[in-house]
Write a protein that holds these residues in place. Structure first.
Motif: not given
Length: 406
Positions: A28-30, A294-296, A338-343, A383-386
């Motif tokens: 997600i970060i990348i 890929v992150g998802g 995970i996704s929000v922090t990575g975002g 994050g929600i979808f995956f």
């Protein structure tokens, strides 16, 4: 089970596997960082092109002889000599939407002063060319209408020519240079404009009266082009219609015949370049967006692993009263965290990378707020979808079977 407790459980579960959580966030970060950086570079390039075209004159109109030359058709010599001085005078006198008009003829060759020489181009123009192209005089003055009438051997030079012919820093005004066999006295030096969006050096030129270039260098009577400027950019289309009508009448072109001239506007060029830049920006953003995908997938994978590892824990929670929706919310919150922090980290990385590109590569960038919000929104939805499917799988586990799981 209330939402606060679910957040606490999710945070505790992630903190127990810090490295695994960070590696999951990395995709997600990348992805977010790449999207922000690519959009910043694309938008920076677009704004740079627009600014440079504006400096050149966004309302500029260029008229060339020969009509539409698509398909590589070779033109007769007569086709290339269709623009005459009468056309220039009629455009000056009979148009309402044109503010400035200048003829243009040019000749490429060597400019020489003493032992120094440089390849350059002499442009034969009228003083109005300065207003059309927005050139300014830094030292000296522009030639007069009287110089044009007498085909005077005078010129104004750009900074690149000055640097090449006068490397010791002496004042070029008043000096006589040679272009081919023709002596030209320098009466002014242009302010530097640098390179344009197409990589052309706007300071590598010599400006002289068009009559001087016509008679003394090229020995021609026709014009190679006519450069105009509309009253404003909004009146460009009206100005083109007026010019086209005058030229068709002067050249006695029938209604069914094609033009023997070609008119192009800076507005048209601006739209073409910005359209190309937009396409490239979208392509770059799409490639960067693959990282988000890929992150998802990484989030989905790690959530599956987490559900499998904590099957007994899920069964225990259900046996003491936790409902399926509580389990669903618990794992969904973990994936969203995970996704929000990575975002959020990705936003910082993206902005930092864009700034580094500007500092070290001297590349224009422009970070638009919507690109940051869009990237963050996409990573949240990711994050929600995956995370939904693994969380739903956990919520549907049979408590008894889960407690038996080894």
């Amino acid at each position: 089970m209330n939402l606060v407790n679910l957040f606490k459980i999710a945070i505790k579960a992630l903190s127990n596997n810090k490295m695994r959580g960070f590696l999951t966030m990395l995709g997600i970060i990348i992805g977010v960082g790449a999207v922000i950086t690519m959009l910043a570079i694309g938008q920076g390039s677009k704004r740079s092109i627009q600014n440079q075209i504006s400096e050149m004159g966004s309302n500029m109109i260029m008229i060339y002889p020969g009509g539409d030359r698509r398909g590589g058709v070779r033109l007769d010599a007569d086709d290339m000599e269709s623009l005459k001085l009468q056309d220039l005078e009629d455009i000056q006198n009979q148009t309402r939407y044109v503010s400035y008009v200048s003829p243009s003829v040019n000749s490429a060759g060597q400019a020489i002063f003493g032992a120094n020489n440089t390849p350059t181009t002499v442009y034969g123009i009228s003083p109005e060319y300065m207003d059309i192209r927005r050139y300014k005089i830094e030292d000296g003055d522009i030639f007069s209408e009287q110089d044009v009438k007498t085909a005077a051997k005078v010129c104004v030079v750009g900074k690149t020519v000055v640097d090449e012919l006068f490397p010791n820093g002496e004042n070029p005004v008043g000096k006589v240079i040679r272009f081919g066999k023709i002596p030209l006295r320098i009466i002014g030096v242009l302010e530097s404009k640098g390179y344009n969006s197409m990589g052309m050096d706007q300071d590598d030129l010599i400006l002289a009266p068009y009559t001087t270039v016509q008679k003394r260098m090229l020995a021609i009577t026709h014009l190679q082009s006519i450069i105009c400027s509309a009253l404003t950019e909004d009146y460009t289309d009206e100005a083109i219609e007026e010019i086209s009508s005058i030229l068709r009448r002067n050249h006695k072109i029938k209604e069914t015949d094609e033009d023997d001239f070609e008119i192009r506007s800076q507005q048209e060029m601006s739209e073409m370049l910005t359209s190309t830049t937009d396409i490239m920006t979208l392509l770059l953003a799409a490639v960067a967006g693959i990282s988000l995908l890929v992150g998802g997938i990484g989030i989905m994978n790690i959530m599956y692993v987490s559900v499998t590892e904590r099957t007994r824990e899920i069964g225990l929670r259900m046996s003491i009263g936790a409902k399926g929706r509580d389990i669903l919310a618990q794992f969904l919150i973990e994936s969203i965290l995970i996704s929000v922090t990575g975002g959020m980290i990705g936003i910082v990385v993206g902005i930092g990378a864009a700034v580094l590109v500007k500092v070290f590569a001297s590349f224009p960038i422009y970070i638009q707020p919507w690109s940051v919000f869009l990237s963050f929104a996409v990573c949240s939805i990711t994050g929600i979808f995956f995370g939904w499917y693994p969380a739903q799988k956990a919520s549907r586990l049979d408590p008894i079977e889960a407690l038996r799981y080894e």
